[in-house]
Design a protein around this motif. Structure first.
Motif, mmCIF file in Angstrom:
data_model
loop_
_atom_site.group_PDB
_atom_site.id
_atom_site.type_symbol
_atom_site.label_atom_id
_atom_site.label_comp_id
_atom_site.label_asym_id
_atom_site.label_seq_id
_atom_site.Cartn_x
_atom_site.Cartn_y
_atom_site.Cartn_z
ATOM 1 N N ASN A 1 0.864 -1.181 0.000
ATOM 2 C CA ASN A 1 0.000 0.000 0.000
ATOM 3 C C ASN A 1 0.904 1.235 0.000
ATOM 4 O O ASN A 1 1.483 1.580 1.018
ATOM 5 C CB ASN A 1 -0.892 -0.040 1.259
ATOM 6 N N GLY B 1 0.645 -3.496 9.566
ATOM 7 C CA GLY B 1 1.059 -2.630 10.673
ATOM 8 C C GLY B 1 2.529 -2.836 10.947
ATOM 9 O O GLY B 1 2.916 -3.800 11.608
ATOM 10 N N ALA C 1 -0.383 -0.040 15.315
ATOM 11 C CA ALA C 1 0.829 -0.615 14.708
ATOM 12 C C ALA C 1 1.112 -0.022 13.331
ATOM 13 O O ALA C 1 2.139 -0.313 12.734
ATOM 14 C CB ALA C 1 0.681 -2.124 14.593
ATOM 15 N N ILE C 2 0.204 0.829 12.838
ATOM 16 C CA ILE C 2 0.372 1.337 11.472
ATOM 17 C C ILE C 2 1.291 2.547 11.462
ATOM 18 O O ILE C 2 0.996 3.558 12.094
ATOM 19 C CB ILE C 2 -0.993 1.688 10.847
ATOM 20 N N GLY D 1 4.965 1.399 4.793
ATOM 21 C CA GLY D 1 6.301 1.997 4.666
ATOM 22 C C GLY D 1 7.334 1.125 3.973
ATOM 23 O O GLY D 1 8.065 1.590 3.090
ATOM 24 N N GLU E 1 -5.401 -4.883 10.657
ATOM 25 C CA GLU E 1 -4.375 -3.866 10.859
ATOM 26 C C GLU E 1 -4.660 -3.103 12.147
ATOM 27 O O GLU E 1 -5.451 -2.142 12.139
ATOM 28 C CB GLU E 1 -4.369 -2.887 9.686
ATOM 29 N N VAL F 1 1.487 -4.164 3.432
ATOM 30 C CA VAL F 1 2.716 -3.475 3.822
ATOM 31 C C VAL F 1 2.644 -2.011 3.414
ATOM 32 O O VAL F 1 2.344 -1.705 2.254
ATOM 33 C CB VAL F 1 3.926 -4.138 3.116
HETATM 34 P P1 PGA Z 1 2.817 0.421 7.683
HETATM 35 O O1 PGA Z 1 1.369 0.600 7.023
HETATM 36 O O2 PGA Z 1 3.393 -0.859 7.149
HETATM 37 O O3 PGA Z 1 3.595 1.627 7.269
HETATM 38 O O4 PGA Z 1 2.607 0.357 9.164
HETATM 39 C C1 PGA Z 1 0.529 -0.497 6.814
HETATM 40 C C2 PGA Z 1 -0.795 -0.039 6.247
HETATM 41 O O5 PGA Z 1 -1.264 1.038 6.626
HETATM 42 O O6 PGA Z 1 -1.386 -0.725 5.412
#
Ligand code: PGA
Length: 250
Positions: free
Chosen positions: A9, A212, A171-172, A235, A167, A233
């Motif tokens: 993503n 996340g 954790a995001i 970042g 998610e 995924v």
């Molecule tokens: P992240 O985002 O891997 O940066 O935590 C995941 C997402 O929001 O789908």
């Protein structure tokens, strides 16, 4: 056996030129991917070009959002048929950033899921609790509500085209990943809920991704858990090396 599904993503990152570079690197770096499905979800402005670059690559294309109406006076929105017309097979629906920043409700998400399916798009349906909700022990209650309303009136025959992404909001983008045990516990809860709402065969088949702060350092362990069938995924998908390492760990 369920296949693993790894989706990137990109969120609101990368212009057209940068998108071309990232797609090309992913394509060139991808080794054989038996029983793994790879999806990239660039911004709308890069979708058509991405589709052209992805021909014969085995990589699928997804969008990050869509609106639930067919067409009309909805300035700034994108319809399911528009996404289909540029070659999208998937669409992320109900991401926590859509829920929190853009105030999308479970009811709106339900309408979007139905419209996506009607047009032959496969939704990646995101659910997950906030930190406050987890600390108040409300995780399963929240996830249950999001799934019950999100899937309202969606028949069992349509569940085969839906991926669920668990998610946890805390954790995001925070670097704070759910432990494999924490994630597995909620994934199992979701699978049991699907069994209650539909049937065992549907629950056994449905893909449940974790998202996340997934990165190469934690993806292998998360993906080895029984009910964790892939990763959404953020970042770490913006660099080909880390996205490819996550795919390799699946
Ligand atoms: P992240 O985002 O891997 O940066 O935590 C995941 C997402 O929001 O789908």
């Amino acid at each position: 056996m369920r296949k693993k599904v790894i989706a990137g993503n990109w969120k609101m990152n990368l212009d057209l030129k940068e998108s071309v570079a990232l797609i090309s690197e992913i394509k060139n770096g991808l080794e054989k991917i038996d029983n793994i499905e790879v999806i990239v979800c660039p911004p709308f402005t890069s979708l058509e070009t991405a589709k052209t670059l992805l021909v014969n690559s085995g990589i699928f294309l997804g969008a990050q959002n869509m609106y639930f109406e067919e067409n009309g006076a909805f300035t700034g929105e994108i319809s399911a048929s528009m996404l289909k017309s540029v070659g999208c097979q998937y669409v992320i629906i109900g991401h926590s950033e859509r829920r929190t920043i853009f105030k999308e409700t479970d009811e709106v998400i339900n309408k979007k899921l139905k419209k996506a399916i009607e047009h032959g798009l496969k939704p990646i349906f995101c659910v997950g609790e906030s930190l406050d909700e987890r600390e108040k022990n409300l995780t399963t209650k929240i996830v249950e509500r999001q799934i019950q309303i999100g899937l309202k009136e969606i028949p069992q025959s349509d569940l085969k085209s839906i991926i669920i992404a668990y998610e946890p909001v805390w954790a995001i983008g925070t670097g704070r990943t759910a432990t494999p045990d924490q994630a597995q516990e909620v994934h199992k809860f979701i699978r049991d809920l699907i069994k209650d709402l539909y049937d065992k065969a549907t629950a056994d088949k449905i893909i449940i991704q974790y998202g996340g702060s997934v990165k190469p350092e934690n993806s292998g362990e998360l993906l080895s858990r029984q009910d964790i069938d892939g990763a959404l995924v953020g970042g770490a998908c913006l660099k080909s090396a880390s996205f490819l390492d996550i795919i390799k760990s699946a």
